[in-house]
Write a protein that holds these residues in place. Sequence first.
Motif, PDB file in Angstrom:
ATOM      1  N   LEU A 207      -4.531 -10.472   3.944  1.00 34.56           N
ATOM      2  CA  LEU A 207      -4.042  -8.980   3.565  1.00 34.56           C
ATOM      3  C   LEU A 207      -2.664  -9.137   4.384  1.00 34.56           C
ATOM      4  N   LYS A 208      -2.773  -9.328   5.669  1.00 33.58           N
ATOM      5  CA  LYS A 208      -1.470  -9.344   6.442  1.00 33.58           C
ATOM      6  C   LYS A 208      -0.520 -10.604   5.774  1.00 33.58           C
ATOM      7  N   ASN A 209      -0.992 -11.769   5.704  1.00 39.44           N
ATOM      8  CA  ASN A 209      -0.188 -12.684   5.436  1.00 39.44           C
ATOM      9  C   ASN A 209       0.545 -12.554   3.901  1.00 39.44           C
ATOM     10  N   ILE A 210      -0.339 -11.795   2.877  1.00 43.36           N
ATOM     11  CA  ILE A 210       0.297 -11.503   1.594  1.00 43.36           C
ATOM     12  C   ILE A 210       1.453 -10.654   1.861  1.00 43.36           C
ATOM     13  N   ASN A 211       1.214  -9.482   2.593  1.00 46.83           N
ATOM     14  CA  ASN A 211       2.349  -8.664   3.056  1.00 46.83           C
ATOM     15  C   ASN A 211       2.682  -8.036   1.727  1.00 46.83           C
ATOM     16  N   ASN A 212       1.797  -7.165   1.094  1.00 46.10           N
ATOM     17  CA  ASN A 212       2.135  -6.572  -0.050  1.00 46.10           C
ATOM     18  C   ASN A 212       1.658  -5.065  -0.039  1.00 46.10           C
ATOM     19  N   PRO A 213       2.097  -3.811   0.030  1.00 44.22           N
ATOM     20  CA  PRO A 213       1.512  -2.711   0.315  1.00 44.22           C
ATOM     21  C   PRO A 213       0.685  -2.371  -0.781  1.00 44.22           C
ATOM     22  N   SER A 214       1.154  -2.813  -1.872  1.00 35.99           N
ATOM     23  CA  SER A 214       0.302  -2.422  -3.074  1.00 35.99           C
ATOM     24  C   SER A 214      -1.019  -2.962  -3.541  1.00 35.99           C
ATOM     25  N   VAL A 215      -1.460  -3.918  -2.403  1.00 29.29           N
ATOM     26  CA  VAL A 215      -2.630  -4.405  -2.434  1.00 29.29           C
ATOM     27  C   VAL A 215      -3.530  -3.461  -1.703  1.00 29.29           C
ATOM     28  N   LYS A 216      -4.571  -2.973  -2.347  1.00 33.61           N
ATOM     29  CA  LYS A 216      -5.609  -1.997  -1.440  1.00 33.61           C
ATOM     30  C   LYS A 216      -6.764  -2.703  -1.224  1.00 33.61           C
ATOM     31  N   LEU A 217      -7.614  -2.349  -0.274  1.00 32.23           N
ATOM     32  CA  LEU A 217      -8.864  -2.809  -0.068  1.00 32.23           C
ATOM     33  C   LEU A 217      -9.760  -1.753   0.276  1.00 32.23           C
ATOM     34  N   LEU A 218     -10.783  -1.517  -0.482  1.00 31.15           N
ATOM     35  CA  LEU A 218     -11.869  -0.465  -0.033  1.00 31.15           C
ATOM     36  C   LEU A 218     -13.104  -1.168   0.595  1.00 31.15           C
ATOM     37  N   LEU A 219     -13.677  -0.679   1.428  1.00 30.53           N
ATOM     38  CA  LEU A 219     -14.492  -1.347   2.507  1.00 30.53           C
ATOM     39  C   LEU A 219     -15.769  -0.218   2.297  1.00 30.53           C
ATOM     40  N   VAL A 220     -16.665  -0.551   1.606  1.00 30.59           N
ATOM     41  CA  VAL A 220     -18.160  -0.061   1.503  1.00 30.59           C
ATOM     42  C   VAL A 220     -19.162  -0.472   2.516  1.00 30.59           C
ATOM     43  N   GLY A 221     -19.714   0.242   3.141  1.00 36.36           N
ATOM     44  CA  GLY A 221     -20.743  -0.289   4.293  1.00 36.36           C
ATOM     45  C   GLY A 221     -20.396   0.315   5.705  1.00 36.36           C
TER      46      GLY A 221
END
Length: 367
Positions: A210-224
């Motif tokens: 994610l850091k390398n992609i550097n696109n704030p519109s890419v979101k990650l939901l972590l379940v657990g």
Amino acid sequence: MKVLHLISGGETGGSRKHVITLLSKFPKDQVVLAVFQEGALAEEARKAGIRVELFLQSSRYDLSILKRLVAFIKSEKFDIIHTHGPRANLFGIYLHKKTKVKWLTTVHSDPSLDFIKSGVKGRVFTNLHLYAVKKMDYYFAVSERFKENLIKLGIERDKVQTVYNGIDFTEEKAEPLSLGDMGVNDTDFVMTMVARLHPIKGHDIVFNALKNINNPSVKLLLVGDGPIQKELEKMVQDLNLRNQVYFLGFRHDVDQLYASSHLGLLASHSESFPLALLEAANQRVPILTTDVGGVGELVSPKETGWIVPVKDTKAYEMAIRDALACYQDNQLSGMGEKLYDYASTTFSLENLYKTTKQVYFDLIDKN
């Protein structure tokens, strides 16, 4: 036939789901679930109508419950003990010796990696667990690859049965959740990762990608949840990803979260066959996964998802970029529908139940 399933009770990941869904298919008088602690697993099992017996430990090293378990097994006249997880497997050595009841296991993870990052104590328990695994009467492998791994440990091939994890697939998608309160916009590209917060699950690979992609519109939901939550939260902060990564903890609405997402993620270093991927498939969500366990038996690269090498941040990054491009070209939904069509006919809970039941009867007939 009467089977006692033994598990620690603290599980919140795929093994919890596997046990509950499987036992819910059996007649109520044929299966009993024994746990060593209260938790989400026991609570959900009771709601599903499964008989749950608590053998409470004062600590995980409390062995006083073993004599009670032996007395319980004998008084209830169980035909089979079915253990899940390292603690239950270790206890199974004593229970098998004292009761002579048939003993089998479903190995939900690589036993050589269960105590990773646990130092000297972890190495001791790993050796003990590997010893226990080699003492059983029969084994379920949830993929062909995992079957071969067990055989490499010295287990006889004819004692291992491949049985795919399964879920009850639904004809309709779940109702998507509104993610606006989290700061997620309708135009964002949403990825959901359902996994314990544990080193073996590879969250760091996803964060660095994610850091390398550097696109704030890419979101990650972590379940657990899990033992390294604070470590992962610090990593997100250090990488300046706080506006992209959301720690949601343990959830009961995973189907709705997947229905709100565009891509399901798995980044594990080792797995058998992750139920989380089937839950994504049920919601018509394509999958990006590392090449572990039996994922190759579910995902067709570039048709229903992406499979990348384990611990390869660059490959993971490129796959996310590719998935984002497919999303922008309106191709992801078609991939998700194709994944659902295949998974719903191949990895059903009914198949898991029938195969498990037949193995039970075969073991009993050998007495």
